[in-house]
Each structure stands twice: as C-alpha cells, then as structure tokens.
Design a protein around this motif. Structure first.
Motif, PDB file in Angstrom:
ATOM      1  N   THR A  66       0.841  -1.213   0.000  1.00  0.00           N
ATOM      2  CA  THR A  66       0.000   0.000   0.000  1.00  0.00           C
ATOM      3  C   THR A  66       0.866   1.249   0.000  1.00  0.00           C
ATOM      4  OG1 THR A  66      -0.138  -0.295   2.387  1.00  0.00           O
ATOM      5  CG2 THR A  66      -2.027  -1.035   1.083  1.00  0.00           C
ATOM      6  N   ALA A  67       1.950   1.137   0.808  1.00  0.00           N
ATOM      7  CA  ALA A  67       2.817   2.320   0.850  1.00  0.00           C
ATOM      8  C   ALA A  67       3.399   2.600  -0.523  1.00  0.00           C
ATOM      9  CB  ALA A  67       3.910   2.077   1.884  1.00  0.00           C
ATOM     10  N   ILE A  68       3.855   1.505  -1.171  1.00  0.00           N
ATOM     11  CA  ILE A  68       4.413   1.685  -2.515  1.00  0.00           C
ATOM     12  C   ILE A  68       3.351   2.246  -3.459  1.00  0.00           C
ATOM     13  CG2 ILE A  68       5.337   0.454  -4.521  1.00  0.00           C
ATOM     14  CD1 ILE A  68       6.517  -1.538  -2.427  1.00  0.00           C
ATOM     15  N   ALA A  69       2.168   1.602  -3.349  1.00  0.00           N
ATOM     16  CA  ALA A  69       1.083   2.071  -4.233  1.00  0.00           C
ATOM     17  C   ALA A  69       0.796   3.541  -3.974  1.00  0.00           C
ATOM     18  CB  ALA A  69      -0.137   1.201  -3.999  1.00  0.00           C
ATOM     19  N   ALA A  70       0.715   3.816  -2.637  1.00  0.00           N
ATOM     20  CA  ALA A  70       0.424   5.224  -2.302  1.00  0.00           C
ATOM     21  C   ALA A  70       1.519   6.130  -2.856  1.00  0.00           C
ATOM     22  CB  ALA A  70       0.312   5.323  -0.787  1.00  0.00           C
ATOM     23  N   HIS A  71       2.738   5.631  -2.624  1.00  0.00           N
ATOM     24  CA  HIS A  71       3.874   6.446  -3.067  1.00  0.00           C
ATOM     25  C   HIS A  71       3.827   6.688  -4.570  1.00  0.00           C
ATOM     26  CE1 HIS A  71       7.870   8.038  -3.164  1.00  0.00           C
ATOM     27  NE2 HIS A  71       8.197   7.171  -4.109  1.00  0.00           N
ATOM     28  N   THR A  72       3.601   5.606  -5.286  1.00  0.00           N
ATOM     29  CA  THR A  72       3.567   5.746  -6.757  1.00  0.00           C
ATOM     30  C   THR A  72       2.419   6.637  -7.190  1.00  0.00           C
ATOM     31  OG1 THR A  72       2.465   3.624  -6.707  1.00  0.00           O
ATOM     32  CG2 THR A  72       4.748   3.634  -7.407  1.00  0.00           C
TER      33      THR A  72
ATOM     34  N   LYS B 146       1.093   8.929  -5.421  1.00  0.00           N
ATOM     35  CA  LYS B 146       1.471  10.299  -5.063  1.00  0.00           C
ATOM     36  C   LYS B 146       2.461  10.848  -6.081  1.00  0.00           C
ATOM     37  CE  LYS B 146      -0.372  11.254  -0.945  1.00  0.00           C
ATOM     38  NZ  LYS B 146      -0.320  10.357   0.178  1.00  0.00           N
ATOM     39  N   LEU B 147       3.391   9.928  -6.384  1.00  0.00           N
ATOM     40  CA  LEU B 147       4.395  10.367  -7.346  1.00  0.00           C
ATOM     41  C   LEU B 147       3.766  10.717  -8.690  1.00  0.00           C
ATOM     42  CD1 LEU B 147       7.415  10.611  -7.191  1.00  0.00           C
ATOM     43  CD2 LEU B 147       7.636   8.364  -8.189  1.00  0.00           C
ATOM     44  N   LYS B 148       2.878   9.812  -9.106  1.00  0.00           N
ATOM     45  CA  LYS B 148       2.170  10.094 -10.366  1.00  0.00           C
ATOM     46  C   LYS B 148       1.443  11.403 -10.304  1.00  0.00           C
ATOM     47  CE  LYS B 148       1.419   5.439 -12.055  1.00  0.00           C
ATOM     48  NZ  LYS B 148       0.485   4.331 -12.019  1.00  0.00           N
ATOM     49  N   GLU B 149       0.771  11.557  -9.186  1.00  0.00           N
ATOM     50  CA  GLU B 149       0.048  12.805  -8.988  1.00  0.00           C
ATOM     51  C   GLU B 149       1.006  13.959  -9.052  1.00  0.00           C
ATOM     52  OE1 GLU B 149      -3.572  11.263  -6.110  1.00  0.00           O
ATOM     53  OE2 GLU B 149      -2.397  13.006  -5.527  1.00  0.00           O
ATOM     54  N   ALA B 150       2.082  13.744  -8.356  1.00  0.00           N
ATOM     55  CA  ALA B 150       3.049  14.837  -8.337  1.00  0.00           C
ATOM     56  C   ALA B 150       3.606  15.075  -9.756  1.00  0.00           C
ATOM     57  CB  ALA B 150       4.171  14.474  -7.375  1.00  0.00           C
ATOM     58  N   MET B 151       3.790  13.986 -10.444  1.00  0.00           N
ATOM     59  CA  MET B 151       4.280  14.121 -11.822  1.00  0.00           C
ATOM     60  C   MET B 151       3.279  14.799 -12.741  1.00  0.00           C
ATOM     61  SD  MET B 151       7.344  13.160 -11.874  1.00  0.00           S
ATOM     62  CE  MET B 151       7.474  13.733 -10.255  1.00  0.00           C
ATOM     63  N   ASP B 152       2.037  14.625 -12.459  1.00  0.00           N
ATOM     64  CA  ASP B 152       0.987  15.210 -13.296  1.00  0.00           C
ATOM     65  C   ASP B 152       1.180  16.720 -13.425  1.00  0.00           C
ATOM     66  OD1 ASP B 152      -1.770  12.933 -12.522  1.00  0.00           O
ATOM     67  OD2 ASP B 152      -0.293  12.998 -14.160  1.00  0.00           O
ATOM     68  N   SER B 153       1.543  17.249 -12.347  1.00  0.00           N
ATOM     69  CA  SER B 153       1.779  18.713 -12.305  1.00  0.00           C
ATOM     70  C   SER B 153       0.616  19.520 -12.846  1.00  0.00           C
ATOM     71  CB  SER B 153       3.074  19.048 -13.051  1.00  0.00           C
ATOM     72  OG  SER B 153       2.889  18.773 -14.445  1.00  0.00           O
ATOM     73  N   GLN B 154      -0.510  19.052 -12.508  1.00  0.00           N
ATOM     74  CA  GLN B 154      -1.699  19.827 -12.895  1.00  0.00           C
ATOM     75  C   GLN B 154      -2.347  20.478 -11.715  1.00  0.00           C
ATOM     76  OE1 GLN B 154      -4.432  17.637 -15.210  1.00  0.00           O
ATOM     77  NE2 GLN B 154      -3.137  17.657 -17.061  1.00  0.00           N
ATOM     78  N   THR B 155      -1.756  20.262 -10.632  1.00  0.00           N
ATOM     79  CA  THR B 155      -2.311  20.892  -9.430  1.00  0.00           C
ATOM     80  C   THR B 155      -1.703  22.276  -9.245  1.00  0.00           C
ATOM     81  OG1 THR B 155      -0.573  19.837  -8.219  1.00  0.00           O
ATOM     82  CG2 THR B 155      -2.686  18.717  -8.297  1.00  0.00           C
TER      83      THR B 155
ATOM     84  N   TRP C 248       4.530  17.564  -2.714  1.00  0.00           N
ATOM     85  CA  TRP C 248       5.884  17.033  -2.619  1.00  0.00           C
ATOM     86  C   TRP C 248       6.215  16.596  -1.222  1.00  0.00           C
ATOM     87  CZ3 TRP C 248       7.938  15.329  -6.678  1.00  0.00           C
ATOM     88  CH2 TRP C 248       7.776  15.933  -7.909  1.00  0.00           C
ATOM     89  N   LYS C 249       5.702  17.347  -0.284  1.00  0.00           N
ATOM     90  CA  LYS C 249       5.896  16.918   1.107  1.00  0.00           C
ATOM     91  C   LYS C 249       5.272  15.584   1.351  1.00  0.00           C
ATOM     92  CE  LYS C 249       5.887  21.421   3.294  1.00  0.00           C
ATOM     93  NZ  LYS C 249       5.033  22.361   3.969  1.00  0.00           N
ATOM     94  N   ALA C 250       4.003  15.541   0.919  1.00  0.00           N
ATOM     95  CA  ALA C 250       3.295  14.260   1.104  1.00  0.00           C
ATOM     96  C   ALA C 250       4.034  13.145   0.401  1.00  0.00           C
ATOM     97  CB  ALA C 250       1.863  14.379   0.574  1.00  0.00           C
ATOM     98  N   LEU C 251       4.579  13.530  -0.816  1.00  0.00           N
ATOM     99  CA  LEU C 251       5.334  12.537  -1.568  1.00  0.00           C
ATOM    100  C   LEU C 251       6.535  12.070  -0.779  1.00  0.00           C
ATOM    101  CD1 LEU C 251       5.270  11.280  -4.420  1.00  0.00           C
ATOM    102  CD2 LEU C 251       6.989  12.968  -5.039  1.00  0.00           C
TER     103      LEU C 251
ATOM    104  N   ALA D 250       5.398  10.002   1.880  1.00  0.00           N
ATOM    105  CA  ALA D 250       5.026   8.681   1.360  1.00  0.00           C
ATOM    106  C   ALA D 250       6.263   7.868   1.042  1.00  0.00           C
ATOM    107  CB  ALA D 250       4.149   8.840   0.115  1.00  0.00           C
ATOM    108  N   LEU D 251       7.267   8.609   0.471  1.00  0.00           N
ATOM    109  CA  LEU D 251       8.509   7.910   0.151  1.00  0.00           C
ATOM    110  C   LEU D 251       9.155   7.330   1.401  1.00  0.00           C
ATOM    111  CD1 LEU D 251      10.733   7.219  -1.913  1.00  0.00           C
ATOM    112  CD2 LEU D 251      11.754   9.412  -1.351  1.00  0.00           C
ATOM    113  N   SER D 252       9.216   8.205   2.417  1.00  0.00           N
ATOM    114  CA  SER D 252       9.838   7.731   3.666  1.00  0.00           C
ATOM    115  C   SER D 252       9.049   6.574   4.252  1.00  0.00           C
ATOM    116  CB  SER D 252       9.973   8.879   4.657  1.00  0.00           C
ATOM    117  OG  SER D 252       8.688   9.361   4.997  1.00  0.00           O
ATOM    118  N   GLU D 253       7.743   6.780   4.154  1.00  0.00           N
ATOM    119  CA  GLU D 253       6.886   5.721   4.700  1.00  0.00           C
ATOM    120  C   GLU D 253       7.113   4.437   3.941  1.00  0.00           C
ATOM    121  OE1 GLU D 253       2.835   7.080   5.699  1.00  0.00           O
ATOM    122  OE2 GLU D 253       2.345   4.952   5.353  1.00  0.00           O
ATOM    123  N   ARG D 254       7.208   4.642   2.622  1.00  0.00           N
ATOM    124  CA  ARG D 254       7.394   3.453   1.803  1.00  0.00           C
ATOM    125  C   ARG D 254       8.694   2.759   2.146  1.00  0.00           C
ATOM    126  NH1 ARG D 254       8.887   3.550  -4.541  1.00  0.00           N
ATOM    127  NH2 ARG D 254      10.085   1.633  -4.460  1.00  0.00           N
TER     128      ARG D 254
END
Lengths: 78, 755
Positions: B252-258, B260-269, B278-281, B284-288
């Motif tokens: 789940t952490a990986i999924a979440a991370h990915t 999040k990463l995807k989201e972050a990569m989207d850069s539409q926010t 990015w913080k959350a990312l 998530a990364l650390s969590e992962r």
C-alpha cells in the motif's frame, strides 16, 4: 555296827571276866573262909573257876557266830 | 629402726598383757618395715605400666586416623572413644552414599526445564521480533512481554505454557499414548537432552511410579508438543501475518507512493498544493522505505520462523507420537499456506516494486529534467538562487520572459527529443519487450518453480493426510484389538485375582485359626499355671501353717519337757544336796523326801521312776553315810580286821585271838599298796586286801575298796560286814543318784534350746 560287836564282845568278856573273877574270888574267899579254913586254894580255885568261866564265856561269845546250830528232825513215815 | 620396732612390739605385748590393748604401734611398725627397699622397684613398675598404657593409646589413635573402619569399630565398642577421637583427630569422614535415584528424579526437572528452555527459545526470537516490530499483537504481546525478562522458575515457565495454551486454544488435549511401560520419554527437540540422560538409567520401577511417570511424560509431551507447536505455530502465524501485513503495508505504501508520485508528476495541481504534494510525496517515500524495511525484516523473521516451524514439525514428525500427526499435518498445512501467502505477497510486492521502480525512474527522469531546467533557469537568472517554488510572486518581467523563452526552447528541444524517441520507439519497444520477455520468463520460471513446489507440497500434504487417515484407521483398529486384548487380559486377571484371593483368604483363615488356637492354648496354660501356682501357694501356706503349729506344739512340748527336766534336775540337785547333809558320824537325812519329790516330778518318766525306785530302802528311810565317814570308819575296820585276821570258823578260840593280835602287831607292811589289775590268789590275804582297800579308799575309790573288803573271810569279814553294807548302800545310792543327775542333765541338755 559289826565292828563294834567285837568291842562289845570284848567289853562283855572283860566285864564278865571281872565279875566272874570277883565272884569267884568272893565265893572262893567265902568258901575258904567258911568251909575251908581260910586256905587259899578255894580262893584261887574260885578265882580260877571264875576266870575259867569268864574265858569260856568269852570264847563262846566270840565263837558264837561260827557255831553251827542243828536241830533234830525226826521223820516218821506215816 | 628394727630395734625400735621390736621395742614397740614388746611394749605393745606388755600392754596387751597388762590389759590395755593398743596394737597401733605394732601395726605402724609393720607398715614402716614394709617400706624402704621396695620403693625403687615400685617406681619402675609404675613407669613401665604408664609407658605401655600410653603406647597403646597412641597406637590406637594413629591407626584410627589411618583406617576409618577401625575407628568406627572402636567407637562402637568403647563408650567414650568417639569423643576422644573427635578431640584428637577431628570429626569422622562422611560415609559414601551411592547415587541411584538422582537421574530418575532429575528427568522431571529436566523435562520441565527443557520445556522452559523451549519456551525460552521460542520466546526469545519473538522477543527480538517484538523489539523491532512496533506493531503490537494484543493477546500474545502481554504473554510475550511477561517472558521477555527470562523466567527463572520452572513453575513460571509451565504457567506460561499453560497461558499460551489457554490463550490460543488451538491444540486440543492430546489423548494418552499407547500403553507401553518402557516407552521412552518425550522426543521433542528439547527433550533429546533428557533422552540421553534417561536411556542409561532404564530399569524396573514400581507400577505407581511408572504410571505417574507416564502421566507426567504424557503431560510433558503434550505440553511440550502443544506448547512448541502452538507457540511455533502461533509465532510463525504471527510473524507471517505480520510479514504479510507488513508486505501489504509496504504494498500500500508503494502504491500510495507511486500514486502520489504520479500525482506529483501530473503537475496539474496548483503550485500551492505542489509543495504539500511534494511533502506528502516525501512522506510517502519515507513511509514506503520504512514499510519496505519493515516488510523486509518481517519477511526475514517470518522466513526464519517458518524455517523454525518446519524444523519443529520435522522433529515432531520424527517423534512417534501418532496422535500428534493431525496436529503436525495441520501445522504443515498452515506452514504451507503461510509460505504460499507470503510468496504471493512477496510477488505482489515485487511487482509493486517494479512498478514503483518504473514510476520512480520516471519520477527520477522528471526530477532530473526539472533539475536541469532549474539549473538552466538558474543559469539564466543567476540572481534567483533560492528555490523557485517560493518565488512565484517575486519574479520580474525579464525573468519571466527569459523563463518563458527558456521554456520555449526547452519545449522545442523536448519536441525534437520526442520525435527522436518516436523514431527509436520501435527499437526501444522491442528492446523493452525482449527485456520484458526475459523478465517474464524469469518470473514465469520462478512462478512455475514456486507453483511446482507448492503443488509438490500440496501432494505431499495430501499424501500425508491420507497416510494420516490410514494411520488413524489402523490406530483405531489397533486400539480395538488392544481393547479386546485388554479386556481378555482383565478377565484373565480377574480370574487369577479371584483364585489368588481365595487362596489368600484360605491362608489367612488358616493362620487366623492357628493363631487363635495358639492364643487359646496359651490362655489356658496361663490360667492353669495361675491355678497351679495358687494351689502351690495355698499348699505351701497350709504346710507352713501346719509346720508353724507343729513347731509351736513341739515348742510347747519341748518347753514342758524342759520344765520337767528342769524340775527333775532341781530335784536331783536337791537330792544331791541332801547327800551333803551327812555329818561326820551320822548319816544323811533320809532321802525319802527328795526321792519322793523326784518321783513326783518325773511321774511320766519311766527311767527316772525306775531309778528312783532303785534307790535302796535303807537310804530312803535312814539315809546314807558320806564317803568321808566311811573312810574314817574304814580305819577302825582295818585295824580291827588286822587284829582278827587269823580268826575264822576253824580258829576262833581266845588263844587264836591273842595270836592274831600278836600277828597284827608284829607284821610290818605298807599300809597302802596299789592294787594290781588282776587279783591273784595270793593277793587274797587279809593284810594285802586291807592294804589294797586302804590304798583305794585313800584315792577315793570306795567301790574298789568295798570290792577288796568284800574278799575278806572269817572274822575280818564279819567285822567289816556292816561297813561293807553301808559302803554298798552308799555306793548304790550314789550310783542311782549320779544316774539320775546324769539323766536329768541329759534331759535338760536335750530340752534346752540354743539361742
């Protein structure tokens, strides 16, 4: 006492002798005086008679125990 | 000193003679005389004896020191020697005792300790896992934390095992194994130690001990097995679950991370949220990463646990406890399923990881581009050094224009790259496809392998299950057969026991009878004895009474006799006294009175009566002359008899008298001549006779004199007649009186009782 008996006998003997002697003497004297004219022979005779009688008595007295007395018994066959 | 002693002795003798008896000086002298020379020899003797005694004592003590058996013997035989030995040598050495029961006793503690050890072993990895795993499992945690501080006591360990059993409650109670007396104890891994201990000490034990031991063994085995299995199962289950959970969490952490990463990569926010994104990312990364680490650790742990469990299951499979097989099978199945789950999860994680890798690669590329862009931007706008995220409102128009131009250039570049990429797409796709194929193949192979393994495991498990079922069936059949046999055995035992009981009862009855008989006879004998003793005592008492009565009677009689004797004696004495009343010439008093008294006193005494009557009449009536008078008279008799010695029957004239008198005067002879023992005829001469008689009468022998006088013959006899008669009378009376007095004395002696 048997031992005294002899003494008594002797006493009797002597007494008898003395008596007989005296009596003889006396009778002798009497007879000499009376009958025989004062000769001595009746005195001596009488004394002698007296002593003799005394001696004989004495002897008999002293002998008396040994004299056997016998008795005549005549058996008459019936 | 001797002279002194002699003087002393003399003085003592004199004193003794004088009448003052003091023998002490003599005794003292005696004592002095014994001392002196004997002193040195006595000293030598004393020294020699002391040496021997001391030598004997020392030798005894030394030998006792060397030989404890001798010491024990001496201590047993001589009363206070143990104290002496303790003083001299110290306490006796302890006796040797053979250790026979210890291994048997040690096994149970060992079993329990092995249990505790096993529990410790199983708990320590758990504790380690616990330390690294913050994810608490509530029910076992409390139990695990309790043993974490290593329980020391056996009771705690068993209590914990019980806790675990009660807490988990998976394993049902194991029924008792087959009845075999010599079955070795628990064969779990931890019990191998005690097996080594136990086997060399196999020997006969009492049935109670055996059953107790069996029960204990079963319980221990159960506990151990159950505990171990349960624990290991539980632990592995927990760890596996944890691992699975961790893996899933990681997933789940990986999924979440990915995501999040995807989201972050989207850069539409909007940019505001970017930073938070990015913080959350990052979070998530650390969590992962954390989750990954945890998952890895959990996986390792789980793998370790699974290995453990498989080891345990193998070891428990090796044990011959048949009924644990279902548990083993179940455990194996659990293990298998856990492994399968774990593998699945691991594969999931791996796929997620690969995805995440791709995404991360993508994100890295993006980050790289961004960084490059940023660098370019920074090159373009060197004065803006800080993070451009924050300076969204501070950019000037030039900066913005340069930024836009840069951006356009970048876009052109990227378009060109894209075109290039499209061209190379195919190649890349092929390459990627190949790569993918390879990877797929690998994965396939791996999957196949794992599927094979799983299927194999499944087959094996099924086989084992089938085998287990068959075994169960067989076991059931065996059990029924055994039950039948046991029933037969119990029947047989019952019969045998009945017979034995009968026999024993008969025996006991016999013994009882015999004992009763014994007791009866004994009792009878005792009563008889009592009776006998009683009758004996009574008889004895009666006899004694009789004896006493007789004694008393005899005493009375004796006293009567004594009195009579005394009286007789007194009367005899009186008679004697009357004899003394004779004067010189006159006779005694007539003895009639005294003799009459005697006659009265000894009325019942024939002898005395006879004697009393034997006294001549003359003496009674007239009395007797005393010897002295007779003696005096004899002189006269003698003189007279001498004078008339010649006179007898034949010669008894007066002339003879004269002659005899003359003879007596002229005959010179000794007055007293000792008479000879035998009279010869020539001794019958008057004079000699008289001399003999004189001699005798001078010597006091009136009887002999009378005898001699009796031999006189003739006139001498007649003269001595009276004297003779008197002498005869006196002699007779005296004889009778002496007889009487002797008799009285004898009677008195006979009746007197000695004090």
């Amino acid at each position: 006492m048997s031992e005294k008996e002899l003494g008594q006998k002797w006493d009797r003997c002597l007494a008898d002798c003395a008596v007989k002697f005296g009596t003889g003497l006396g009778l002798g004297i009497v007879f000499s005086v009376v009958f025989f004219k004062r000769r001595t022979w009746p005195i001596v005779f009488g004394t002698g008679l007296g002593l003799g009688m005394a001696y004989s008595n004495c002897q008999n007295d002293l002998r008396s125990r040994y004299v056997l007395h016998s008795k005549y018994f005549s058996f008459e066959q019936k | 000193m001797l002279r002194v002693c002699w003087k002393g002795a003399h003085a003592a003798a004199r004193q003794c003679v004088c009448g003052k008896v003091k023998a002490h000086p003599l005794q003292l002298c005696r004592r002095y005389s014994t001392a002196g020379d004997s002193g040195s020899t006595a000293g030598k003797i004393v020294a020699a004896s002391l040496l021997t005694v001391g030598g004997g004592l020392g030798g005894t003590i030394l030998y006792a020191k060397w030989d404890p058996k001798f010491r024990a013997n001496v201590e047993k035989s001589v009363p206070y020697s143990d104290q002496l030995f303790e003083m001299a040598l110290g306490p006796p050495p302890p006796p040797l005792v053979t250790l026979q029961k210890k291994p048997v006793r040690v096994i149970e503690p060992l079993q329990i300790s092995s249990l505790s050890e096993a529990s410790k072993e199983s708990k320590q990895p758990k504790a380690k896992a616990k330390k690294s795993d913050p994810a608490p499992v509530e029910a076992p945690a409390a139990v695990e934390e309790a043993p974490a501080p290593t329980p020391q006591t056996l009771k705690e360990a068993s209590a914990e095992a019980a806790h675990i059993i009660s807490a988990i409650g998976e394993v049902p109670s194991v029924p008792a194994p087959g009845t075999s007396d010599e079955s070795p104890p628990g064969h779990t891994a931890a019990d191998e130690e005690c097996k080594d201990h136990h086997e060399p000490v196999l020997k006969e034990r009492p049935a109670e001990e055996v059953t107790a031991r069996l029960a204990q063994q079963d319980k221990a085995e159960q506990d151990a097995l159950a505990g171990l299995q349960v624990e290991s199962l539980g632990s592995t289950a927990k760890t596996t679950l944890q691992a699975i959970g961790a893996q899933e969490a990681a997933l789940t952490a990986i999924a979440a991370h990915t995501n999040k990463l995807k989201e972050a990569m989207d850069s539409q926010t909007p940019p505001d949220e970017k930073s938070s994104q990015w913080k959350a990312l990052n979070e998530a990364l650390s969590e992962r990463t954390r989750a990954m680490e945890e998952a890895e650790e959990a996986l390792l742990k789980a793998k370790g646990e699974l290995e453990n469990l498989s080891g345990v299951i193998n070891s428990s499979k090796q044990s011959k406890i048949n009924t644990a097989r279902p548990q083993i099978l179940a455990a194996e199945e659990n293990l298998h399923s856990m492994i399968v789950d774990l593998d699945k999860v691991v594969t999931k994680v791996q796929t997620a990881q690969t995805e995440a890798k791709i995404v991360s690669q993508y994100s890295e590329l993006v980050n790289e581009a961004k960084a490059q862009f940023q660098q370019e931007l920074a090159n373009i706008t060197p004065e803006i050094q800080a993070n451009w995220k924050r300076l969204s409102g501070k950019l000037s128009a030039d900066d913005l224009n340069s930024l836009i131009a840069h951006a356009h250039r970048r876009i052109d570049q990227l378009n060109r790259e894209l075109a290039e990429q499209r061209v190379r797409e195919q190649i890349h796709i092929e390459v990627a496809l190949e790569q993918q194929k390879l990877e797929d193949q690998k994965a396939l192979e791996r999957a196949v392998v794992s599927a094979l393994e799983h299927s194999r495991e499944d087959m094996r498990l099924e086989q084992e299950k089938k085998a287990q079922e068959v075994r169960e069936v067989m076991e059931a059949e065996m059990r029924t057969q055994l039950r039948r046999q046991a029933a037969a055995h119990t029947d047989h035992l019952r019969d045998v026991l009945k017979v034995q009981e009968q026999e024993l009862r008969e025996e006991a009855q016999e013994i009882l009878n015999s004992k009763m008989m014994e007791q009866e006879t004994h009792y009878r004998r005792l009563t008889q004895e009592q009776l006998d003793t009683f009758t004996l005592d009574m008889n004895a008492a009666y006899a004694r009474l009789k004896g006493i009565e007789e004694a008393i009677d005899s005493h009375v009689i004796a006293e009567e006799e004594a009195r009579k004797a005394h009286q007789l004696w007194l009367s005899v004495e009186a008679l004697n006294y009357t004899l003394k009343s004779a004067g010189a010439d006159f006779p005694t008093e007539p003895l009639e009175g005294a003799v009459g008294v005697i006659k009265e006193n000894c009325a019942g005494n024939e002898f005395a009566q006879a004697l009393a009557t034997a006294i001549p009449e003359e003496s009674l009536s007239r009395g007797i002359y005393s010897e002295a008078s007779l003696r005096a008279r004899f002189f006269d008799i003698r003189r007279l008899a001498r004078r008339v010695a010649l006179i007898d029957e034949t010669r008894n004239s007066l002339y003879q008298y004269f002659l005899s008198y003359l003879q007596s005067v002229l005959l010179f002879e000794r007055e007293q001549v000792a008479p000879p023992a035998k009279l010869a005829p020539e001794d019958l001469d008057t004079f000699k006779l008289l001399a003999y008689a004189n001699y005798s009468i001078e010597r006091g022998d009136l009887e002999l004199a009378a005898k001699f006088v009796n031999q006189l013959r003739g006139e001498s006899q007649r003269v001595a007649q009276d004297w003779l008669k008197e002498a005869r009378l006196t002699l007779e009376t005296k004889q009778v009186i002496s007889l009487l007095s002797a008799y009285a004395n004898a009677v008195g002696l006979g009746t007197t009782q000695a004090p």
